[in-house]
Design a protein around this motif. Structure first.
Motif, PDB file in Angstrom:
ATOM      1  N   ALA A 148      46.321  41.589  35.030  1.00 21.14           N
ATOM      2  CA  ALA A 148      47.131  40.569  35.433  1.00 21.14           C
ATOM      3  C   ALA A 148      48.482  40.964  36.214  1.00 21.14           C
ATOM      4  CB  ALA A 148      47.449  39.429  34.507  1.00 21.14           C
ATOM      5  N   ASP A 149      48.682  40.135  37.187  1.00 19.41           N
ATOM      6  CA  ASP A 149      50.223  40.265  37.452  1.00 19.41           C
ATOM      7  C   ASP A 149      50.802  38.984  37.054  1.00 19.41           C
ATOM      8  OD1 ASP A 149      49.339  38.094  39.070  1.00 19.41           O
ATOM      9  OD2 ASP A 149      50.098  38.929  41.027  1.00 19.41           O
ATOM     10  N   MET A 150      52.254  38.894  37.313  1.00 20.34           N
ATOM     11  CA  MET A 150      52.794  37.554  36.654  1.00 20.34           C
ATOM     12  C   MET A 150      52.292  36.437  36.780  1.00 20.34           C
ATOM     13  SD  MET A 150      56.866  39.024  36.700  1.00 20.34           S
ATOM     14  CE  MET A 150      56.977  37.680  35.718  1.00 20.34           C
ATOM     15  N   SER A 151      51.628  36.258  37.971  1.00 21.50           N
ATOM     16  CA  SER A 151      51.112  34.724  38.295  1.00 21.50           C
ATOM     17  C   SER A 151      49.823  34.466  37.116  1.00 21.50           C
ATOM     18  CB  SER A 151      50.528  34.432  39.502  1.00 21.50           C
ATOM     19  OG  SER A 151      49.503  35.301  39.827  1.00 21.50           O
ATOM     20  N   ALA A 152      49.240  35.691  36.823  1.00 17.60           N
ATOM     21  CA  ALA A 152      48.003  35.605  35.933  1.00 17.60           C
ATOM     22  C   ALA A 152      48.455  36.003  34.458  1.00 17.60           C
ATOM     23  CB  ALA A 152      46.941  36.548  36.304  1.00 17.60           C
ATOM     24  N   LEU A 153      49.736  36.170  34.121  1.00 16.90           N
ATOM     25  CA  LEU A 153      50.040  36.581  32.813  1.00 16.90           C
ATOM     26  C   LEU A 153      49.706  35.479  31.768  1.00 16.90           C
ATOM     27  CD1 LEU A 153      53.526  38.303  32.569  1.00 16.90           C
ATOM     28  CD2 LEU A 153      51.340  38.914  31.584  1.00 16.90           C
ATOM     29  N   PRO A 154      49.760  34.072  32.159  1.00 21.22           N
ATOM     30  CA  PRO A 154      49.302  33.068  31.409  1.00 21.22           C
ATOM     31  C   PRO A 154      47.873  32.983  31.034  1.00 21.22           C
ATOM     32  CG  PRO A 154      50.936  32.133  32.849  1.00 21.22           C
ATOM     33  CD  PRO A 154      50.588  33.494  33.409  1.00 21.22           C
ATOM     34  N   VAL A 155      47.035  33.086  32.101  1.00 19.95           N
ATOM     35  CA  VAL A 155      45.373  33.177  31.740  1.00 19.95           C
ATOM     36  C   VAL A 155      45.204  34.335  30.930  1.00 19.95           C
ATOM     37  CG1 VAL A 155      44.691  34.332  33.811  1.00 19.95           C
ATOM     38  CG2 VAL A 155      43.207  32.744  32.708  1.00 19.95           C
ATOM     39  N   ALA A 156      45.866  35.410  31.253  1.00 17.88           N
ATOM     40  CA  ALA A 156      45.254  36.638  30.497  1.00 17.88           C
ATOM     41  C   ALA A 156      46.004  36.652  29.167  1.00 17.88           C
ATOM     42  CB  ALA A 156      46.356  38.186  31.128  1.00 17.88           C
ATOM     43  N   ILE A 232      42.967  41.958  43.924  1.00 18.09           N
ATOM     44  CA  ILE A 232      41.858  41.402  43.230  1.00 18.09           C
ATOM     45  C   ILE A 232      40.575  41.856  44.285  1.00 18.09           C
ATOM     46  CG2 ILE A 232      40.821  39.260  42.688  1.00 18.09           C
ATOM     47  CD1 ILE A 232      43.035  40.345  40.735  1.00 18.09           C
ATOM     48  N   LYS A 233      40.639  41.629  45.375  1.00 19.47           N
ATOM     49  CA  LYS A 233      39.632  42.059  46.388  1.00 19.47           C
ATOM     50  C   LYS A 233      39.313  43.542  45.967  1.00 19.47           C
ATOM     51  CE  LYS A 233      38.254  41.124  51.021  1.00 19.47           C
ATOM     52  NZ  LYS A 233      38.597  40.974  52.467  1.00 19.47           N
ATOM     53  N   ALA A 234      39.961  44.354  45.936  1.00 13.96           N
ATOM     54  CA  ALA A 234      39.763  45.897  45.632  1.00 13.96           C
ATOM     55  C   ALA A 234      39.032  45.979  44.371  1.00 13.96           C
ATOM     56  CB  ALA A 234      41.034  46.667  45.785  1.00 13.96           C
ATOM     57  N   LEU A 235      39.696  45.184  43.289  1.00 17.12           N
ATOM     58  CA  LEU A 235      39.115  45.366  41.889  1.00 17.12           C
ATOM     59  C   LEU A 235      37.557  44.742  41.761  1.00 17.12           C
ATOM     60  CD1 LEU A 235      42.182  44.608  39.924  1.00 17.12           C
ATOM     61  CD2 LEU A 235      40.933  46.945  40.072  1.00 17.12           C
ATOM     62  N   ARG A 236      37.638  43.755  42.656  1.00 13.45           N
ATOM     63  CA  ARG A 236      36.148  42.914  42.394  1.00 13.45           C
ATOM     64  C   ARG A 236      35.238  43.956  43.174  1.00 13.45           C
ATOM     65  NH1 ARG A 236      37.312  38.495  45.230  1.00 13.45           N
ATOM     66  NH2 ARG A 236      37.579  37.056  43.511  1.00 13.45           N
ATOM     67  N   ARG A 247      28.161  39.510  37.392  1.00 11.87           N
ATOM     68  CA  ARG A 247      29.090  38.435  37.563  1.00 11.87           C
ATOM     69  C   ARG A 247      29.343  37.521  36.784  1.00 11.87           C
ATOM     70  NH1 ARG A 247      30.967  39.050  43.113  1.00 11.87           N
ATOM     71  NH2 ARG A 247      29.620  40.761  43.762  1.00 11.87           N
ATOM     72  N   GLY A 248      28.282  37.119  35.584  1.00 13.00           N
ATOM     73  CA  GLY A 248      28.463  36.163  34.663  1.00 13.00           C
ATOM     74  C   GLY A 248      29.201  36.946  33.546  1.00 13.00           C
ATOM     75  N   ASP A 249      29.582  38.087  33.430  1.00 10.10           N
ATOM     76  CA  ASP A 249      30.494  38.622  32.465  1.00 10.10           C
ATOM     77  C   ASP A 249      32.090  38.801  32.894  1.00 10.10           C
ATOM     78  OD1 ASP A 249      28.292  38.957  30.685  1.00 10.10           O
ATOM     79  OD2 ASP A 249      27.894  40.969  31.154  1.00 10.10           O
ATOM     80  N   ALA A 250      32.076  38.322  34.254  1.00 10.18           N
ATOM     81  CA  ALA A 250      33.390  38.759  34.895  1.00 10.18           C
ATOM     82  C   ALA A 250      34.172  37.558  35.330  1.00 10.18           C
ATOM     83  CB  ALA A 250      33.150  39.435  36.030  1.00 10.18           C
ATOM     84  N   TYR A 251      35.284  37.332  34.880  1.00 11.74           N
ATOM     85  CA  TYR A 251      36.430  36.469  35.548  1.00 11.74           C
ATOM     86  C   TYR A 251      37.166  37.267  36.483  1.00 11.74           C
ATOM     87  CZ  TYR A 251      39.872  33.146  36.628  1.00 11.74           C
ATOM     88  OH  TYR A 251      41.040  32.206  37.082  1.00 11.74           O
ATOM     89  N   VAL A 252      37.165  37.339  37.822  1.00 11.92           N
ATOM     90  CA  VAL A 252      37.771  38.046  38.691  1.00 11.92           C
ATOM     91  C   VAL A 252      38.306  37.115  39.827  1.00 11.92           C
ATOM     92  CG1 VAL A 252      37.905  40.114  40.299  1.00 11.92           C
ATOM     93  CG2 VAL A 252      36.380  39.950  38.289  1.00 11.92           C
ATOM     94  N   SER A 253      39.746  36.657  39.763  1.00  8.89           N
ATOM     95  CA  SER A 253      40.200  35.719  40.825  1.00  8.89           C
ATOM     96  C   SER A 253      41.468  36.133  41.450  1.00  8.89           C
ATOM     97  CB  SER A 253      40.071  34.406  39.953  1.00  8.89           C
ATOM     98  OG  SER A 253      40.473  33.328  40.863  1.00  8.89           O
ATOM     99  N   GLY A 254      41.507  35.829  42.569  1.00  8.84           N
ATOM    100  CA  GLY A 254      42.917  36.031  43.603  1.00  8.84           C
ATOM    101  C   GLY A 254      43.348  34.682  43.050  1.00  8.84           C
ATOM    102  N   TYR A 255      44.765  34.884  42.845  1.00  9.85           N
ATOM    103  CA  TYR A 255      45.492  33.648  42.539  1.00  9.85           C
ATOM    104  C   TYR A 255      46.781  33.320  43.632  1.00  9.85           C
ATOM    105  CZ  TYR A 255      44.288  32.775  37.454  1.00  9.85           C
ATOM    106  OH  TYR A 255      43.499  32.171  36.367  1.00  9.85           O
ATOM    107  N   TRP A 256      46.993  34.274  44.330  1.00  9.96           N
ATOM    108  CA  TRP A 256      47.918  33.947  45.422  1.00  9.96           C
ATOM    109  C   TRP A 256      47.585  35.117  46.426  1.00  9.96           C
ATOM    110  CZ3 TRP A 256      52.324  37.319  46.755  1.00  9.96           C
ATOM    111  CH2 TRP A 256      52.403  38.224  45.831  1.00  9.96           C
ATOM    112  N   LYS A 257      48.131  35.045  47.700  1.00  8.94           N
ATOM    113  CA  LYS A 257      48.054  36.052  48.811  1.00  8.94           C
ATOM    114  C   LYS A 257      49.201  36.387  49.576  1.00  8.94           C
ATOM    115  CE  LYS A 257      45.379  38.007  52.090  1.00  8.94           C
ATOM    116  NZ  LYS A 257      43.829  38.125  52.906  1.00  8.94           N
ATOM    117  N   ILE A 258      49.710  37.412  49.441  1.00 11.06           N
ATOM    118  CA  ILE A 258      50.849  38.081  50.428  1.00 11.06           C
ATOM    119  C   ILE A 258      50.760  37.305  51.745  1.00 11.06           C
ATOM    120  CG2 ILE A 258      52.093  40.135  51.272  1.00 11.06           C
ATOM    121  CD1 ILE A 258      51.190  41.506  49.110  1.00 11.06           C
ATOM    122  N   GLY A 259      51.875  36.493  52.072  1.00  8.20           N
ATOM    123  CA  GLY A 259      52.101  35.839  53.415  1.00  8.20           C
ATOM    124  C   GLY A 259      51.326  34.701  53.585  1.00  8.20           C
TER     125      GLY A 259
END
Ligand code: FAD
Length: 274
Positions: A148-156, A232-236, A247-259
């Motif tokens: 997680a980055d800071m935006s995803a700290l709450p979900v993590a 997240i794209k690279a990690l996915r 896929r069913g075992d993975a929560y992988v989600s982009g929360y925001w994008k630079i720019g």
């Protein structure tokens, strides 16, 4: 004399199908929990139907316009047009006192949600819709990967707090400065790594690098991975294509994008998944 039982009528108390509309909520507290994270505590009688244990679920925050009065905003929430909306995560929900905490990354005054959090004081108001489903609610893995980055700290943090206490795995966080590290009640078997990236508006390969360097375990893996969309794209790609993660075992989600502002980012996500 007691009334005779009548015909069976449809249960009118049952909520209508579909999502409830946005509720008007009041800020009761605003505090900076770390240098770049602001926690707003929201409350209001309209939160009475929020279900227990919704920490980690996403929600929508509807933002009032500059100088807009409470009654006018309440009318707008009900009748439109739709105010500016941003996606956030329920960090804590205390149904006994009807208080809900939402943690906002402070990334300056350019984004309306970050600006709102910066300026919010007790008595201010906004709209709240949700919560949606909790992102990780069933835990059955031999090994967990949390990133997680800071935006995803709450979900993590919510996922780590809900995990079985004997869970094993690795969590890789990336924060803006060392003091943004948070105390998380994670299982002891989850090894925590805290990386610092002082310029979140510039791409960072550090999380991906650390995750690629991990010894990949035997057995079933579940993930809770979220943050800036480029990372997240690279990690996915790595998790699904190179490691064969189901896929069913993975929560992988982009929360925001630079720019990109959130609406542009959501449009891009829809285009990519179409
Ligand atoms: C399911 C989900 C849950 C989320 N939960 C949370 C949460 O609990 N807390 C949280 O803080 N965010 C969370 N986010 C991310 C949040 O929705 C975005 O960061 C959103 O863009 C913030 O809106 P804004 O009005 O502040 O900025 P916007 O108007 O959307 O963007 C303005 C500018 O700021 C940049 N920007 C946006 N977010 C960040 C950031 N985090 N760091 C640096 N620059 C940024 C954009 O690229 C853009 O250039 C979540 C997103 C999703 C999809």
């Amino acid at each position: 004399m007691p009334a005779a039982p009548g015909p069976v009528l449809p249960d009118l108390k049952r909520p209508a199908r579909g999502k409830p509309g946005p509720r008007l909520v009041t800020v009761v507290a605003s505090r900076r929990i770390t240098p770049n994270m602001i926690r707003l505590t929201l409350t209001g009688p309209e939160l009475a139907d929020v279900r227990p244990k919704c920490e980690g679920a996403n929600c929508k925050i509807f933002l009032p316009g500059a100088g807009q009065g409470r009654d006018d905003f309440a009318r707008q929430l009900k009748d439109g047009p739709r105010p500016v909306v941003r996606t956030y995560t329920v960090r804590h929900w205390r149904p006994d006192v009807q208080e809900l905490d939402v943690d906002f990354v402070d990334h300056g005054l350019e984004g309306p949600a970050s600006a709102f959090a910066n300026r919010a004081r007790p008595g201010d108001f906004c709209g709240f819709a949700g919560p949606g489903p909790v992102k990780l609610s069933e835990f059955y893995a031999d090994w967990y990967l949390v990133a997680a980055d800071m935006s995803a700290l709450p979900v993590a943090a919510a996922a780590l707090e809900a995990m079985p206490r004997d869970a094993r795995g690795v969590a890789v966080f990336e924060v803006t400065c060392a003091e943004d590290r948070q105390q998380i009640d994670a299982p002891e078997g989850i090894e925590q790594h805290w990386l610092v990236h002082p310029h979140p508006h510039r791409p960072s390969p550090a999380q991906e690098g650390m995750i690629r360097a991990l010894d990949w375990p035997e057995g079933r893996v579940q993930t809770c991975v979220a943050g800036e969309s480029g990372v997240i794209k690279a990690l996915r790609g790595y998790l699904h294509q190179e490691r064969g993660l189901a896929r069913g075992d993975a929560y992988v989600s982009g929360y925001w994008k630079i720019g990109l502002v959130e609406d542009q980012h959501q449009q891009e996500k829809r285009r990519e998944s179409a």
